[in-house]
Design an enzyme around this catalytic site. Structure first.
Site, PDB file in Angstrom:
ATOM      1  N   LYS A 166      24.018  52.954  36.325  1.00  0.00           N
ATOM      2  CA  LYS A 166      24.116  53.519  34.981  1.00  0.00           C
ATOM      3  C   LYS A 166      23.895  55.029  35.090  1.00  0.00           C
ATOM      4  CE  LYS A 166      23.890  49.248  33.156  1.00  0.00           C
ATOM      5  NZ  LYS A 166      24.931  48.599  32.372  1.00  0.00           N
ATOM      6  N   HIS A 285      32.646  39.433  36.922  1.00  0.00           N
ATOM      7  CA  HIS A 285      31.972  39.761  35.668  1.00  0.00           C
ATOM      8  C   HIS A 285      32.690  39.058  34.527  1.00  0.00           C
ATOM      9  CE1 HIS A 285      30.376  41.984  32.256  1.00  0.00           C
ATOM     10  NE2 HIS A 285      29.385  42.338  33.041  1.00  0.00           N
TER      11      HIS A 285
END
Length: 466
Positions: A166, A285
């Protein structure tokens, strides 16, 4: 007289067959049906069977050219849902020949392609599918599976640790690679591209792949452990996706990643085949899953999407945390975690498993717990998911007050402490906090992490209840 009776007739005359004995080769489906007021449940169940197999709204002349008995879907049982008014579970059996071999795409187009917009139904949800070995055997499944992955990574007897880099959008490739290096160097097994990191103006895919590979090799050399970074190969076309996977293979990295729902099952299956042929692990994902699976009475339950992924192919898949910021009730989550990992899963309605599922020799998939988890959750995660799992701490690594590498150290120390405590026979559920506290006495990194996240909770009622 013509040997053909035109007109519209009730579906239940043809498609509701309560005496039907299901065959070992049938694909069985459990639908949660909410009929419109005034539509009897048998008619609603039969309508689902018809519209998702051979039926159409009126009798057609060409019905005479085929054998409906051989090809039609059949609603063979209906039961009311306890505690819900006018809601039923309709069980439908589909003959195997309705489906193309090795195509999850075709399976879904048939079973859920049309019928969900059907007017006689207020809402419809596919709760579970029983995939017979006769069909699952036509799929390659996961590129490698759990055991092969452990052997490639040389990591045994504990869950694997990961971290999503991130901020997920906006870093340059070099700074991104730096974050990857710090996390891996600190003690994580994997770092991960976020699902929406593909190839954007601020960071093109090839630059990211190069810097991440450099980070990986540097961390490997310094720690003596095998490291991986999930390079997201998801792209706008299948050709571009494979091109990215090829480049990852040329760099010699161990694993790539794909968003299987937004990318689509056809693309995903192609990538899974490429990964097996070329020795790449495949991390999956589930971006977009909640659009499909979050409504309780309409859509598709995630356990079906999880089974579909095991057939299409993937070595890891995100499957909720039970304890973090995203949806997932414990028993139901553990139900589909077992469906991902085990060879044989018994029917168990308390865990949402409507059918006994026998995967025979299809490799298993590692469940990935990710989303709002941190060091205090480690005992619960170790207890709930066991060794065959990947625990991913994005903010829970990068949010450490001293930086990324100490964040990774804190997670690794917490994990090793939990595994050791469990192996010594301690009760993680009861003594979890104590175990983490003890470990933090000799790990300043863990102590700092414990201090930062001692109050964080995401407490809302789960929607995914039975």
């Amino acid at each position: 007289s013509v040997g053909f009776k035109a007109g519209v007739k009730d579906y239940k005359l043809t498609y509701y067959t309560p005496d039907y004995e299901t065959k070992d080769t049938d694909i069985l489906a459990a639908f949660r049906v909410t009929p419109q007021p005034g539509v009897p449940p048998e008619e609603a169940g039969a309508a689902v069977a018809a519209e998702s197999s051979t039926g159409t709204w009126t009798t057609v002349w060409t019905d005479g050219l085929t054998s409906l008995d051989r090809y039609k879907g059949r609603c063979y049982d209906i039961e009311p849902v306890a505690g819900e008014e006018n809601q039923y579970i309709a069980y439908v059996a589909y003959p195997l020949d309705l489906f193309e071999e090795g195509s999850v795409t075709n399976m879904f187009t048939s079973i859920v392609g049309n019928v969900f917009g059907f007017k006689a139904l207020r809402a419809l949800r596919l709760e579970d599918l029983r995939i017979p070995p006769a069909y699952s055997k036509t799929f390659q499944g996961p590129p490698h599976g759990i055991q092969v992955e452990r052997d490639k990574l040389n990591k045994y007897g504990r869950p694997l640790l990961g971290c999503t880099i991130k901020p997920k959008l906006g870093l340059s490739a070099k700074n991104y690679g730096r974050a990857v290096y710090e996390c891996l160097r600190g003690g994580l097994d994997f770092t991960k591209d976020d699902e929406n990191v593909n190839s954007q103006p601020f960071m093109r895919w090839r630059d990211r792949f190069l810097f991440c590979a450099e980070a990986l090799y540097k961390a490997q050399a310094e720690t003596g452990e095998i490291k991986g970074h999930y390079l997201n190969a998801t792209a706008g076309t299948c050709e571009e996706m494979i091109k990215r996977a090829v480049f990852a293979r040329e760099l010699g990295v161990p694993i790539v990643m794909h968003d299987y729902l937004t990318g689509g099952f056809t693309a995903n299956t192609s990538l899974a085949h490429y990964c097996r042929d070329n020795g790449l692990l495949l991390h999956i994902h589930r971006a977009m899953h909640a659009v499909i699976d979050r409504q309780k009475n309409h859509g598709i339950h995630f356990r079906v999407l999880a089974k579909a992924l095991r057939m299409s192919g993937g070595d890891h898949i995100h499957s909720g945390t039970v304890v973090g910021k995203l949806e997932g009730e414990r028993d139901i989550t553990l139900g589909f975690v077992d469906l991902l990992r085990d060879d044989f899963i018994e029917k168990d309605r308390s865990r949402g498993i409507y059918f006994t599922q026998d995967w025979v020799s299809l490799p298993g998939v590692l469940p990935v717990a990710s989303g709002g988890i941190h060091v205090w959750h480690m005992p619960a995660l170790t207890e709930i998911f066991g060794d065959d799992s990947v625990l991913q701490f994005g903010g829970g690594t990068l949010g450490h007050p001293w930086g990324n590498a100490p964040g990774a150290v804190a997670n690794r120390v917490a994990l090793e402490a939990c595994v050791q405590a469990r192996n010594e026979g301690r009760d993680l559920a009861r003594e979890g906090n104590e175990i983490i506290r003890e470990a933090s006495k000799w790990s300043p990194e863990l102590a700092a992490a414990c201090e930062v996240w001692k109050e964080i909770k995401f407490e809302f009622q789960a929607m995914d209840t039975l």
